[in-house]
Design an enzyme around this catalytic site. Structure first.
Site, PDB file in Angstrom:
ATOM      1  N   ARG A  46      43.821  35.610  30.586  1.00 27.28           N
ATOM      2  CA  ARG A  46      42.457  35.066  30.477  1.00 27.28           C
ATOM      3  C   ARG A  46      41.449  36.193  30.682  1.00 27.28           C
ATOM      4  NH1 ARG A  46      40.503  33.284  34.840  1.00 27.28           N
ATOM      5  NH2 ARG A  46      42.246  31.955  35.446  1.00 27.28           N
ATOM      6  N   TYR A  98      21.623  24.830  13.738  1.00 29.97           N
ATOM      7  CA  TYR A  98      22.977  24.274  13.642  1.00 29.97           C
ATOM      8  C   TYR A  98      23.079  23.048  14.560  1.00 29.97           C
ATOM      9  CZ  TYR A  98      28.037  23.917  14.045  1.00 29.97           C
ATOM     10  OH  TYR A  98      29.319  23.453  14.040  1.00 29.97           O
ATOM     11  N   ASP A 170      21.549  33.940  16.287  1.00 26.66           N
ATOM     12  CA  ASP A 170      22.817  33.433  15.760  1.00 26.66           C
ATOM     13  C   ASP A 170      22.933  33.982  14.340  1.00 26.66           C
ATOM     14  OD1 ASP A 170      24.828  31.979  14.500  1.00 26.66           O
ATOM     15  OD2 ASP A 170      24.402  30.134  15.599  1.00 26.66           O
ATOM     16  N   LYS A 195      33.441  31.391  10.576  1.00 30.97           N
ATOM     17  CA  LYS A 195      32.830  31.372   9.249  1.00 30.97           C
ATOM     18  C   LYS A 195      33.126  32.680   8.505  1.00 30.97           C
ATOM     19  CE  LYS A 195      31.431  27.556  11.133  1.00 30.97           C
ATOM     20  NZ  LYS A 195      30.155  27.392  11.796  1.00 30.97           N
TER      21      LYS A 195
HETATM   22  C1  LIG Z   1      29.688  26.816  12.957  1.00 28.24           C
HETATM   23  C2  LIG Z   1      28.483  27.341  13.594  1.00 28.24           C
HETATM   24  C3  LIG Z   1      28.393  27.419  14.979  1.00 28.24           C
HETATM   25  C4  LIG Z   1      29.482  26.920  15.902  1.00 28.24           C
HETATM   26  O1  LIG Z   1      30.642  27.665  15.805  1.00 28.24           O
HETATM   27  P1  LIG Z   1      32.129  27.077  16.038  1.00 28.24           P
HETATM   28  O2  LIG Z   1      32.996  28.240  15.810  1.00 28.24           O
HETATM   29  O3  LIG Z   1      32.312  25.954  15.086  1.00 28.24           O
HETATM   30  O4  LIG Z   1      32.152  26.583  17.453  1.00 28.24           O
HETATM   31  C5  LIG Z   1      27.226  27.954  15.518  1.00 28.24           C
HETATM   32  N1  LIG Z   1      26.209  28.373  14.738  1.00 28.24           N
HETATM   33  C6  LIG Z   1      26.275  28.297  13.394  1.00 28.24           C
HETATM   34  C7  LIG Z   1      25.126  28.774  12.573  1.00 28.24           C
HETATM   35  C8  LIG Z   1      27.402  27.776  12.784  1.00 28.24           C
HETATM   36  O5  LIG Z   1      27.454  27.673  11.451  1.00 28.24           O
END
Ligand SMILES: *Cc1c(COP(=O)(O)O)cnc(C)c1O
Length: 381
Positions: A46, A98, A170, A195
């Site tokens: 961890r 998001y 983000d 993504k």
């Molecule tokens: C998918 C997404 C998240 C969250 O990420 P996960 O890996 O699904 O927890 C946060 N911000 C944006 C812009 C996203 O597209």
């Protein structure tokens, strides 16, 4: 070193025991010590894992940051950043957000006394008015999800820093290939590596990148204390994904450009949100802070009913109807009933997410096939 070279080599050394060119998957929970406390820097998985370290170093280098910290998902990464705040602190958040982030902020962290204010930050001057003595953090997405609005990162950073407030971006939608927020003055970059970074729709993972050593230490402490760490196999999948990020992004962007123009000409389509159109309100800022315009877009229909959008959504054959984005395959989604379903309708409409809004994550298939697919689906209206 140029970004394309860093994507292949940054953070990755041949395995010291075998010379394996690819980072091994250290699938272990613990490490043997020679004597109590005498070890090679690894005690418990961890806390440290070599596959994870390789990924953290790679992503830090790619975002031109000093420290990368990996988490079990993008939301866990976001959560860790929130854990650096105190009750009474305020966060100013861009309002086209998001849905999962909105949910985490308003349903989980609000109850611990952290205040969130959601504002349209397309005009960063709004921040000057909004920042109060309690403001500790500004949280933005750009391009925004799913309306593809552009926020000026450098302008937000300047205003934030004048008030000793941190800026977090983000960067999931753009990916580091298109945009590096730390270079533009941001203090924190967060990614859902699920993504574009992973890129193959086969892993869920999140990363945070920062330059400040104290903040990095705090985040490492939270990573280890709360324990939302990614497994070594997941880290390895993202490491592998990174190596083709630039090649994928180039094709993603090329395909998206053609699809955006096709949709714009289509008689059933009312508006196409894609920041590469010169008449897009954020075009000049996008040009300034991004290397290309990305492969995320959304569009509305002249017939703005939910059912009409649903008909299009269930008629595509190559575009798969699914949540998520950024994979090699093209996805189609309906924010109102999918990614943004957790935002109350009234608030959703207020922030411009109409019922017929359809979001595309343009993949890297042959673009003529993709256009033909959308064409036949739009004929079903
Ligand atoms: C998918 C997404 C998240 C969250 O990420 P996960 O890996 O699904 O927890 C946060 N911000 C944006 C812009 C996203 O597209």
């Amino acid at each position: 070193m140029q970004l394309a070279t860093k994507l292949i080599h940054a953070g990755v050394e041949p395995d010291p025991t075998t010379g394996a060119i690819m980072t091994p998957i250290y699938q272990t929970s613990t490490y043997v010590q020679e004597a109590p406390g005498k070890h090679k820097g690894y005690e418990y998985a961890r806390t440290q894992n070599p596959t994870r370290t390789a990924l953290e170093n790679a992503i830090a280098a790619i975002e031109n940051g000093k420290f990368g910290i990996a988490f079990s998902s993008g939301m866990a990464a976001t959560e860790a950043i929130m854990h650096t705040l105190q009750p009474g602190d305020e966060v100013i958040v861009s309002n086209d957000l998001y849905g999962g982030t909105y949910r985490l902020f308003t349903r989980v962290f609000a109850k611990y006394g952290i205040q969130f204010r959601f504002l349209d930050l397309q005009n960063p001057a709004v921040l000057k008015e909004a920042i109060s003595a309690a403001t500790q953090l500004i949280w933005i997405e750009t391009p925004t999800n799913p309306l593809i609005r552009i926020i000026d990162i450098a302008a937000c950073a300047n205003i934030a820093h004048a008030h000793r407030v941190k800026l977090c971006v983000d960067n999931t939608f753009a990916s580091p290939w298109l945009q590096n927020p730390l270079d533009l003055g941001a203090d924190i970059v967060v990614h859902s590596a699920t993504k574009y970074l992973g890129g193959h729709s086969d892993v869920v993972l999140g990363v945070v990148v920062v330059n400040d050593a104290q903040l990095a230490e705090q985040l490492h402490f939270i990573q280890n204390s709360a324990g939302a760490v990614p497994g070594p196999h997941d880290c390895w999948l993202v490491l592998r994904g990174l190596k083709t990020l630039h090649v994928r992004m180039q094709r993603h962007c090329e395909n998206a450009r053609q699809i955006a123009h096709f949709l714009r000409e289509h008689p059933a389509v009312k508006q196409v949100n894609w920041c590469g159109f010169p008449d897009h309100p954020g075009y000049f800022i996008a040009q300034k802070q991004m290397r290309d315009f990305g492969a995320m877009m959304s569009f509305t229909l002249n017939d703005d009913r939910l059912e009409t959008a649903h008909r299009v959504l269930s008629s595509t054959r190559i575009f798969a109807l699914a949540e998520s984005l950024g994979g090699v395959e093209s996805l189609i989604g309906h924010p109102a009933s999918m990614t943004h379903a957790s935002i109350p309708r009234e608030e959703r409409i207020k922030s411009g997410l109409s019922d017929s809004l359809i979001r595309l994550s343009v993949g890297i298939e042959d673009v003529q096939d993709l256009i033909a697919d959308l064409k036949q689906a739009l004929e079903k209206i």
